[in-house]
Structure formats: structure tokens, C-alpha cells
Design a protein around this motif. Structure first.
Motif, PDB file in Angstrom:
ATOM      1  N   LYS A  68       0.808  -1.142   0.041  1.00 33.73           N
ATOM      2  CA  LYS A  68       0.045  -0.021   0.090  1.00 33.73           C
ATOM      3  C   LYS A  68       1.050   1.297  -0.026  1.00 33.73           C
ATOM      4  CE  LYS A  68      -3.625  -2.306   2.211  1.00 33.73           C
ATOM      5  NZ  LYS A  68      -4.116  -2.939   3.274  1.00 33.73           N
ATOM      6  N   PRO A  69       0.233   2.339  -0.435  1.00 31.49           N
ATOM      7  CA  PRO A  69       1.225   3.508  -0.536  1.00 31.49           C
ATOM      8  C   PRO A  69       1.403   4.031   1.107  1.00 31.49           C
ATOM      9  CG  PRO A  69      -1.021   4.047  -1.616  1.00 31.49           C
ATOM     10  CD  PRO A  69      -0.994   2.549  -1.132  1.00 31.49           C
ATOM     11  N   VAL A  70       2.455   4.484   1.243  1.00 33.19           N
ATOM     12  CA  VAL A  70       2.706   4.943   2.706  1.00 33.19           C
ATOM     13  C   VAL A  70       3.095   6.541   2.526  1.00 33.19           C
ATOM     14  CG1 VAL A  70       4.341   4.660   4.472  1.00 33.19           C
ATOM     15  CG2 VAL A  70       3.779   2.598   3.350  1.00 33.19           C
ATOM     16  N   LEU A  71       2.472   7.502   3.289  1.00 35.95           N
ATOM     17  CA  LEU A  71       2.537   8.559   3.405  1.00 35.95           C
ATOM     18  C   LEU A  71       3.091   9.220   4.706  1.00 35.95           C
ATOM     19  CD1 LEU A  71       1.865  11.461   1.746  1.00 35.95           C
ATOM     20  CD2 LEU A  71      -0.017  11.279   3.401  1.00 35.95           C
ATOM     21  N   ALA A  72       4.210  10.001   4.411  1.00 39.60           N
ATOM     22  CA  ALA A  72       4.757  10.723   5.561  1.00 39.60           C
ATOM     23  C   ALA A  72       4.048  12.079   5.915  1.00 39.60           C
ATOM     24  CB  ALA A  72       6.144  10.939   5.530  1.00 39.60           C
ATOM     25  N   LEU A  73       3.313  12.272   6.785  1.00 39.97           N
ATOM     26  CA  LEU A  73       2.572  13.517   7.096  1.00 39.97           C
ATOM     27  C   LEU A  73       3.479  14.227   8.150  1.00 39.97           C
ATOM     28  CD1 LEU A  73       0.284  15.590   7.139  1.00 39.97           C
ATOM     29  CD2 LEU A  73      -0.826  14.100   8.915  1.00 39.97           C
ATOM     30  N   VAL A  74       3.932  15.346   8.140  1.00 37.51           N
ATOM     31  CA  VAL A  74       4.800  16.063   9.103  1.00 37.51           C
ATOM     32  C   VAL A  74       3.947  17.229   9.691  1.00 37.51           C
ATOM     33  CG1 VAL A  74       6.866  17.167   9.703  1.00 37.51           C
ATOM     34  CG2 VAL A  74       6.878  15.489   7.974  1.00 37.51           C
ATOM     35  N   SER A  75       3.554  16.941  10.953  1.00 39.70           N
ATOM     36  CA  SER A  75       2.576  17.830  11.762  1.00 39.70           C
ATOM     37  C   SER A  75       3.420  18.595  12.792  1.00 39.70           C
ATOM     38  CB  SER A  75       1.580  16.885  12.559  1.00 39.70           C
ATOM     39  OG  SER A  75       1.911  16.047  13.355  1.00 39.70           O
ATOM     40  N   GLY A  76       4.626  18.235  13.068  1.00 39.89           N
ATOM     41  CA  GLY A  76       5.370  18.950  13.724  1.00 39.89           C
ATOM     42  C   GLY A  76       6.966  19.073  13.253  1.00 39.89           C
ATOM     43  N   THR A  77       7.856  18.234  13.864  1.00 42.44           N
ATOM     44  CA  THR A  77       9.157  18.057  13.590  1.00 42.44           C
ATOM     45  C   THR A  77       9.437  16.879  13.068  1.00 42.44           C
ATOM     46  OG1 THR A  77       9.924  19.425  15.392  1.00 42.44           O
ATOM     47  CG2 THR A  77      11.322  17.929  14.594  1.00 42.44           C
ATOM     48  N   CYS A  78      10.347  16.349  12.132  1.00 38.70           N
ATOM     49  CA  CYS A  78      10.695  15.393  11.331  1.00 38.70           C
ATOM     50  C   CYS A  78      12.079  15.501  11.076  1.00 38.70           C
ATOM     51  CB  CYS A  78       9.646  15.130   9.994  1.00 38.70           C
ATOM     52  SG  CYS A  78      10.291  13.587   9.290  1.00 38.70           S
ATOM     53  N   ALA A  79      12.659  15.076  12.119  1.00 39.08           N
ATOM     54  CA  ALA A  79      14.310  15.600  12.060  1.00 39.08           C
ATOM     55  C   ALA A  79      15.164  13.963  12.565  1.00 39.08           C
ATOM     56  CB  ALA A  79      14.905  16.229  13.362  1.00 39.08           C
ATOM     57  N   ALA A  88      11.879   7.220   3.222  1.00 39.02           N
ATOM     58  CA  ALA A  88      11.457   5.913   2.722  1.00 39.02           C
ATOM     59  C   ALA A  88       9.824   5.768   2.161  1.00 39.02           C
ATOM     60  CB  ALA A  88      11.630   4.614   3.547  1.00 39.02           C
ATOM     61  N   CYS A  89       9.065   6.785   2.610  1.00 32.77           N
ATOM     62  CA  CYS A  89       7.706   6.984   2.300  1.00 32.77           C
ATOM     63  C   CYS A  89       7.646   7.132   0.665  1.00 32.77           C
ATOM     64  CB  CYS A  89       7.014   7.633   3.185  1.00 32.77           C
ATOM     65  SG  CYS A  89       7.039   7.138   4.874  1.00 32.77           S
ATOM     66  N   ASN A  90       6.496   6.896   0.207  1.00 27.81           N
ATOM     67  CA  ASN A  90       5.881   7.252  -1.280  1.00 27.81           C
ATOM     68  C   ASN A  90       5.925   8.898  -1.410  1.00 27.81           C
ATOM     69  OD1 ASN A  90       4.465   4.473  -0.579  1.00 27.81           O
ATOM     70  ND2 ASN A  90       5.464   4.591  -2.559  1.00 27.81           N
ATOM     71  N   HIS A  91       5.581   9.487  -0.580  1.00 26.55           N
ATOM     72  CA  HIS A  91       5.198  10.784  -0.471  1.00 26.55           C
ATOM     73  C   HIS A  91       5.486  11.484   1.047  1.00 26.55           C
ATOM     74  CE1 HIS A  91       3.457  10.790  -4.529  1.00 26.55           C
ATOM     75  NE2 HIS A  91       2.818   9.811  -4.081  1.00 26.55           N
ATOM     76  N   ILE A  92       5.960  12.648   0.989  1.00 22.92           N
ATOM     77  CA  ILE A  92       6.100  13.686   2.108  1.00 22.92           C
ATOM     78  C   ILE A  92       5.307  14.809   2.088  1.00 22.92           C
ATOM     79  CG2 ILE A  92       7.526  14.641   3.747  1.00 22.92           C
ATOM     80  CD1 ILE A  92       9.959  13.047   2.917  1.00 22.92           C
ATOM     81  N   VAL A  93       4.492  14.878   3.192  1.00 22.83           N
ATOM     82  CA  VAL A  93       3.568  16.149   3.025  1.00 22.83           C
ATOM     83  C   VAL A  93       3.721  16.766   4.420  1.00 22.83           C
ATOM     84  CG1 VAL A  93       1.189  17.132   3.093  1.00 22.83           C
ATOM     85  CG2 VAL A  93       1.967  15.186   1.471  1.00 22.83           C
ATOM     86  N   ALA A  94       3.894  18.161   4.239  1.00 23.43           N
ATOM     87  CA  ALA A  94       4.010  18.772   5.765  1.00 23.43           C
ATOM     88  C   ALA A  94       3.212  20.061   5.747  1.00 23.43           C
ATOM     89  CB  ALA A  94       5.532  19.291   5.552  1.00 23.43           C
ATOM     90  N   TYR A  95       2.681  20.488   7.022  1.00 22.65           N
ATOM     91  CA  TYR A  95       2.033  21.757   7.399  1.00 22.65           C
ATOM     92  C   TYR A  95       3.203  22.727   7.302  1.00 22.65           C
ATOM     93  CZ  TYR A  95      -1.826  19.073   9.290  1.00 22.65           C
ATOM     94  OH  TYR A  95      -2.602  18.050   9.465  1.00 22.65           O
ATOM     95  N   GLU A  96       2.851  23.756   6.898  1.00 18.96           N
ATOM     96  CA  GLU A  96       3.613  25.074   6.788  1.00 18.96           C
ATOM     97  C   GLU A  96       4.502  25.412   7.800  1.00 18.96           C
ATOM     98  OE1 GLU A  96       3.042  29.858   5.709  1.00 18.96           O
ATOM     99  OE2 GLU A  96       1.637  28.418   4.757  1.00 18.96           O
ATOM    100  N   ASP A  97       4.356  25.113   9.007  1.00 25.44           N
ATOM    101  CA  ASP A  97       4.976  25.524  10.166  1.00 25.44           C
ATOM    102  C   ASP A  97       5.791  24.571  10.699  1.00 25.44           C
ATOM    103  OD1 ASP A  97       2.850  24.245  11.159  1.00 25.44           O
ATOM    104  OD2 ASP A  97       2.577  25.680  12.832  1.00 25.44           O
ATOM    105  N   THR A  98       6.139  23.474   9.871  1.00 25.66           N
ATOM    106  CA  THR A  98       6.866  22.241  10.267  1.00 25.66           C
ATOM    107  C   THR A  98       8.294  22.511  10.129  1.00 25.66           C
ATOM    108  OG1 THR A  98       6.748  21.114   8.100  1.00 25.66           O
ATOM    109  CG2 THR A  98       4.982  20.765  10.023  1.00 25.66           C
ATOM    110  N   GLU A  99       9.092  21.470  10.926  1.00 25.79           N
ATOM    111  CA  GLU A  99      10.436  21.610  10.718  1.00 25.79           C
ATOM    112  C   GLU A  99      10.857  20.125  10.270  1.00 25.79           C
ATOM    113  OE1 GLU A  99      12.606  24.014  14.178  1.00 25.79           O
ATOM    114  OE2 GLU A  99      11.209  22.672  15.020  1.00 25.79           O
ATOM    115  N   ILE A 100      11.684  20.165   9.040  1.00 23.46           N
ATOM    116  CA  ILE A 100      12.146  18.899   8.559  1.00 23.46           C
ATOM    117  C   ILE A 100      13.471  18.748   8.287  1.00 23.46           C
ATOM    118  CG2 ILE A 100      11.949  17.339   6.584  1.00 23.46           C
ATOM    119  CD1 ILE A 100       9.154  18.652   6.048  1.00 23.46           C
ATOM    120  N   GLY A 101      14.101  17.646   8.489  1.00 27.09           N
ATOM    121  CA  GLY A 101      15.875  17.916   8.293  1.00 27.09           C
ATOM    122  C   GLY A 101      16.633  17.401   9.418  1.00 27.09           C
TER     123      GLY A 101
END
Length: 167
Positions: A68-79, A88-101
Motif C-alpha cells: 500500500k502507499p505509505v505517506l509521511a505527514l509532518v505535523s510538527g518536527t521530522c528530524a 522511505a515513504c512514497n510521499h512527504i506532506v508537511a504543514y507550513e510551520d513544520t521543521e524537517i531535516g
């Protein structure tokens, strides 16, 4: 329901009975959602600052083997280790005020001074050679996995770090 919240420190063992950061528990949840015919997609909701390298491969394998598709939803920090998983997920979606990296590795053990950091981790400085080699090997694996997961052609750790290492 294919929703899985990923919170707390990611570890091989549960911390403070907070299991959503436990790699074996996450692997089990992902695989059970993948086997459930009522689930159409798996959503991993991240608000997590990272964690240990040890045990992460089981979670990565569960994502990569999912039918199945696996989606990463970043609702806060994804570090750090959390981003390693998200990559590794098929897609990464993030809210505007999140931190990724925060792509890089460090060693924290009772036997060592507070921190040792890989030379490939941006803006960091490591000192002990034996520890550095171990940490660098983990960081190279991290960088190359993220590059492969996100479809980058680069394999040189420094080139990958310069492209994605600062978030």
C-alpha cells in the motif's frame, strides 16, 4: 484506519512505556496496516526529533515492502532518524510551520563525552578517531539511503550532505 502517530524518541526499546517511538512496535503496526484489507493507505504522522540508528532498518523494510502507499505527514518536527524513515515513504506532506531535516549522526554513550558527530553532518565537529569512523559509517548509510529513497543520483556523502544535510 491506516494512521500511525510517531512521537517521542525513536529507539529499539520502548522509552517510558511510550511505544510509538519503538522500532519493533512501528514495524509491527506498519505490517498489520499493510495486511488489513480495509486500509487503503498508511499515513505516518511525524512529530519526532529522531533517535537511534539501531533497529531503524526494520521500519524501513516494512515501508519499502508495503503493498500500500505509505505517506509521511509532518505535523510538527521530522528530524534525524524520523526523516530517515520519512524518506522511505512514497510521499512527504508537511504543514507550513513544520521543521524537517537535521540529516546527520552522532554517538551518545555513557562511556564517551556528551557527543560525537559525523564529519558529514553539517555544522558539526567530531574529535575522537575511532568513534568518528563508526559515526561516519552510520551517517554515510543514512545519507545514501535518504538519497536513494528520494530519487537522487548522488552517492558521494559530501554531495548528498550539501544538497539535503541542512534541512
Amino acid at each position: 484506519n491506516g494512521y500511525i502517530a510517531i512521537r517521542g524518541m525513536l529507539t529499539r526499546e520502548p522509552v517510558d512505556n511510550y511505544h510509538t517511538g519503538n522500532y519493533l512496535f512501528l514495524e509491527s503496526l506498519i505490517r498489520s496496516k499493510d495486511a488489513d484489507d480495509t486500509v487503503k493507505a498508511i499515513v505516518l504522522d511525524f512529530d519526532c526529533q529522531g533517535g537511534s540508528v539501531h533497529g531503524i532498518d526494520k521500519v524501513l523494510a516494512a515501508i519499502q515492502e508495503s503493498k500500500k502507499p505509505v505517506l509521511a505527514l509532518v505535523s510538527g518536527t521530522c528530524a534525524s532518524a524520523a526523516y530517515w524513515i520519512a524518506s522511505a515513504c512514497n510521499h512527504i506532506v508537511a504543514y507550513e510551520d513544520t521543521e524537517i531535516g537535521s540529516i546527520g549522526t552522532m554517538a551518545v554513550t555513557p562511556e564517551l563525552p556528551p557527543m560525537r558527530v559525523s564529519q558529514f553532518s553539517p555544522r558539526k565537529n567530531a574529535q575522537d578517531q575511532a568513534v568518528n569512523e563508526i559515526v561516519d559509517a552510520a551517517c554515510i548509510r543514512f545519507l545514501q539511503t535518504v538519497a536513494a529513497n528520494r530519487g537522487f543520483a548522488e552517492q558521494d556523502p559530501m554531495a548528498i550532505s550539501q544538497r539535503v544535510g541542512e534541512g
